[in-house]
Design a protein around this motif. Structure first.
Motif, short mmCIF file in Angstrom:
data_model
loop_
_atom_site.label_atom_id
_atom_site.label_comp_id
_atom_site.label_asym_id
_atom_site.label_seq_id
_atom_site.Cartn_x
_atom_site.Cartn_y
_atom_site.Cartn_z
N UNK A 1 0.82 -1.22 0.00
CA UNK A 1 0.00 0.00 0.00
C UNK A 1 0.85 1.26 0.00
N UNK A 2 1.63 1.51 -1.04
CA UNK A 2 2.41 2.75 -1.07
C UNK A 2 1.54 3.99 -1.12
N UNK A 3 0.39 3.90 -1.76
CA UNK A 3 -0.49 5.07 -1.87
C UNK A 3 -1.07 5.44 -0.51
N UNK A 4 -1.47 4.43 0.27
CA UNK A 4 -2.02 4.70 1.61
C UNK A 4 -0.97 5.34 2.51
N UNK A 5 0.26 4.82 2.47
CA UNK A 5 1.33 5.39 3.27
C UNK A 5 1.60 6.83 2.87
N UNK A 6 1.55 7.08 1.55
CA UNK A 6 1.78 8.44 1.06
C UNK A 6 0.70 9.40 1.54
N UNK A 7 -0.55 8.99 1.43
CA UNK A 7 -1.65 9.88 1.80
C UNK A 7 -1.63 10.24 3.29
N UNK A 8 -1.34 9.25 4.13
CA UNK A 8 -1.43 9.45 5.58
C UNK A 8 -0.12 9.89 6.22
N UNK A 9 0.94 10.01 5.44
CA UNK A 9 2.24 10.31 6.01
C UNK A 9 2.53 11.80 6.10
N UNK A 10 3.60 12.10 6.84
CA UNK A 10 4.08 13.47 6.95
C UNK A 10 4.82 13.86 5.68
N UNK A 11 5.33 15.10 5.64
CA UNK A 11 6.08 15.55 4.47
C UNK A 11 7.29 14.66 4.23
N UNK A 12 8.01 14.31 5.30
CA UNK A 12 9.18 13.45 5.14
C UNK A 12 8.79 12.07 4.64
N UNK A 13 7.67 11.53 5.14
CA UNK A 13 7.21 10.21 4.69
C UNK A 13 6.82 10.24 3.22
N UNK A 14 6.11 11.28 2.80
CA UNK A 14 5.72 11.39 1.40
C UNK A 14 6.94 11.47 0.49
N UNK A 15 7.94 12.22 0.89
CA UNK A 15 9.15 12.32 0.07
C UNK A 15 9.91 11.00 0.03
N UNK A 16 9.89 10.26 1.14
CA UNK A 16 10.53 8.95 1.17
C UNK A 16 9.82 7.98 0.24
N UNK A 17 8.49 7.97 0.25
CA UNK A 17 7.72 7.11 -0.65
C UNK A 17 8.03 7.46 -2.10
N UNK A 18 8.12 8.75 -2.39
CA UNK A 18 8.40 9.17 -3.76
C UNK A 18 9.77 8.68 -4.23
N UNK A 19 10.75 8.63 -3.33
CA UNK A 19 12.09 8.16 -3.70
C UNK A 19 12.12 6.65 -3.87
N UNK A 20 11.36 5.93 -3.03
CA UNK A 20 11.41 4.47 -3.06
C UNK A 20 10.53 3.86 -4.13
N UNK A 21 9.44 4.52 -4.49
CA UNK A 21 8.47 3.91 -5.40
C UNK A 21 8.90 4.00 -6.86
N UNK A 22 9.75 4.99 -7.19
CA UNK A 22 10.12 5.19 -8.59
C UNK A 22 11.63 5.26 -8.73
N UNK A 23 12.12 4.68 -9.82
CA UNK A 23 13.57 4.68 -10.06
C UNK A 23 14.06 6.02 -10.56
N UNK A 24 13.15 6.87 -11.05
CA UNK A 24 13.49 8.21 -11.50
C UNK A 24 12.26 9.09 -11.35
N UNK A 25 12.43 10.43 -11.35
CA UNK A 25 11.27 11.30 -11.16
C UNK A 25 10.19 11.07 -12.22
N UNK A 26 8.95 11.22 -11.78
CA UNK A 26 7.81 11.08 -12.68
C UNK A 26 7.72 12.33 -13.56
N UNK A 27 7.34 12.14 -14.82
CA UNK A 27 7.27 13.27 -15.76
C UNK A 27 5.82 13.63 -16.05
N UNK A 28 5.59 14.95 -16.16
CA UNK A 28 4.25 15.45 -16.44
C UNK A 28 4.31 16.39 -17.64
N UNK A 29 3.40 16.16 -18.59
CA UNK A 29 3.31 17.00 -19.78
C UNK A 29 2.09 17.91 -19.66
#
Length: 549
Positions: free
Chosen positions: A462-490
């Motif tokens: 449940x990475x999404x649940x951890x992200x939603x309920x976590x602090x700023x540091x937790x959200x940033x940690x999930x973002x680093x662990x869930x993806x091998x590189x930054x997500x791109x937005x067009x």
């Protein structure tokens, strides 16, 4: 220190008025001892016996290196006498050492009191202006100076010896307090819960959880148990730098000003020496980041979502509207093909949560995931055994190199060569300390295995649940662990296909119905075929297999 004054000094008293001067060498002596009180008591008794009313009492709790100008109490005393020239004062002190412990300053201070018309009376010495009296006074002042310098030399020598033995001697750093025991006498011990918070911050910076010093600063400021040094609950930037630089948190000490090189300390470290070196490597590899005041919990994806058109990270800010401010993520690249778009925060963050939600695998895959984790654990344990063996072997090699360099150092007559050898030996000693730590590093325990499995399964499920309920540091940690590189937005097409981290890619491939296991035997051509017939016998290349141990 504050002085005590009586109304006698301001009255029309025609006789001599006593001023009492008391001094101890340090604030610690003032707080823990009774030296000032006992000095004042003796001086008051002397003034009473001579019939002097006491006009004021001045105190000092510093030596100031023998310089009387650096003693606030004595400066106030001289200003007090100068402000009332009509009154004849008698300055009374307990011992000649309390007056001045430097021959030069003693004689200068005597001249200052003579110019102001004040007399001096010492309980343990009688001032005499005769040549014999001045000689005796000079000898006693020189004796006090000698004693002061001898004490300073002994203090430096004892401090250096204590440091060389691996004991810290200065003020306890943040996260430690001094305690006493029968073995070490005075030694640093972790100060909980501050030590645990500091350990989390240091290890988080080393492993990438905190990408900048500013992230470490915000984390420590968010923890109420961590001491702050500013009234507004903030921590100075230089303190964060000092915390990241000091080897004392790895259980090592170093005091270049006292000629004590890096060595293992007697105290318990909060992190490993390897982690400390990793922190220094990270700090050397990037410019020192400043603290950004606009980085807030309002924009947790700042720096984790990139513009697909220019490849630069999106920034974020609030825009003032007609009725209220609105949050936006923005691309600030000047030559961006999408012309620096502004995207509402909800669009960025809701889409990001949908991507995280798509990463969650089905429940049927978790039995296989457990087997994968167990296999990874056993591989890690086997690798740890090999690393320890390699470290011990390399340690013996470095010890041999150090011995050879020491022999060359003793035989060389060139100062330049000796300096280069000494520098090389110091570098090898640092490598030796790291290898000693690696060779003694304990193997992963079975207890840690269960803890690791639980955390890994929770994150994978449940990475999404951890992200939603976590602090700023937790959200940033999930973002680093869930993806091998930054997500791109067009700006025109929305989120592009994200490159998820390896565990999620494996689980996603296993859930593909077309995924098949490779047979246990190797796929290879018959050896009897000649090289010219290889092309005719070559089999069609199947899709890329997925090997599961």
């Amino acid at each position: 220190m504050k002085s005590k004054m009586n109304n006698t000094a301001n009255s029309s008293f025609e006789g001599k008025v006593a001023i009492i001067y008391c001094r101890v060498s340090s604030p610690k002596q003032r707080i823990e001892g009774e030296g000032l009180e006992s000095q004042e008591h003796r001086c008051r008794a002397h003034a009473k016996s001579r019939g002097y009313p006491v006009g004021a009492v001045f105190r000092d709790d510093t030596t100031a290196g023998g310089d009387f100008r650096k003693r606030p109490g004595l400066r106030d005393l001289l200003a007090f006498i100068k402000a009332q020239p009509a009154i004849q004062y008698v300055v009374i002190f307990d011992d000649l050492k309390r007056f001045a412990r430097d021959t030069k300053f003693h004689l200068e201070l005597r001249d200052v009191f003579r110019e102001q018309g004040s007399e001096l009376e010492c309980l343990n010495f009688r001032f005499d202006d005769s040549p014999e009296g001045e000689f005796q006074e000079t000898v006693l002042a020189a004796s006090g100076q000698l004693e002061r310098k001898q004490n300073a030399r002994q203090t430096i020598q004892k401090t250096q010896a204590r440091l060389e033995q691996g004991y810290w001697t200065n003020r306890a750093p943040i996260g430690y307090v001094y305690t006493r025991d029968k073995v070490h006498n005075k030694i640093l011990t972790p100060d909980e819960p501050v030590a645990s918070v500091l350990k989390e911050a240091l290890e988080g910076f080393a492993c990438g959880r905190f990408s900048t010093q500013a992230d470490v600063k915000r984390f420590l400021e968010s923890r109420p148990e961590f001491p702050k040094d500013l009234p507004n609950g903030k921590i100075r930037d230089w303190k964060i730098t000092q915390i990241l630089e000091r080897p004392i948190y790895a259980g090592y000490i170093e005091a270049p000003t006292q000629n004590v090189s890096l060595r293992e300390g007697q105290h318990e470290g909060l992190i490993s020496f390897q982690t400390h070196l990793k922190i220094q490597e990270i700090r050397r590899g990037r410019r020192r980041p400043g603290t950004r005041k606009d980085v807030a919990r309002d924009f947790p994806l700042r720096g984790f979502v990139y513009c697909d058109d220019c490849g630069r990270p999106l920034t974020a800010s609030w825009s003032k509207g007609c009725r209220k401010p609105y949050p936006y993520y923005r691309c600030q690249t000047r030559d961006c093909p999408s012309k620096r778009p502004s995207i509402p925060r909800a669009t960025i963050e809701d889409g990001y949560e949908r991507i995280l939600n798509d990463l969650e695998p089905t429940k049927e895959l978790f039995q296989l995931a457990d087997e994968m984790l167990l296999d990874a654990w056993e591989s890690r344990r086997a690798q740890a055994v090999e690393d320890r063996k390699a470290a011990k072997k390399q340690l013996r090699t470095i010890e041999g190199q150090i011995q050879v360099l020491l022999e060359r150092f003793l035989s060389t007559s060139s100062s330049a060569v000796a300096e280069a050898i000494e520098e090389r030996i110091e570098k090898l000693k640092r490598e030796k300390l790291l290898l000693i730590e690696k060779s003694e590093e304990p193997l992963p325990s079975e207890g840690k295995k269960g803890e690791m499995f639980e955390l890994s399964r929770k994150f994978l499920s449940s990475p999404c649940t951890i992200y939603k309920n976590g602090s700023l540091e937790t959200k940033q940690t999930v973002a680093r662990l869930a993806f091998s590189e930054p997500v791109r937005y067009s700006a025109s097409k929305g989120y592009r296909t994200a490159n998820s981290a390896f565990p999620f890619r494996v689980l996603a491939d296993l859930s593909d119905p077309d995924c098949q296991m490779v047979r246990s035997r190797r796929l290879e051509l018959p050896r009897e075929l000649p090289h010219s017939d290889l092309n005719a016998a070559r089999l069609p290349i199947p899709p890329r297999p997925h090997v599961i141990r």
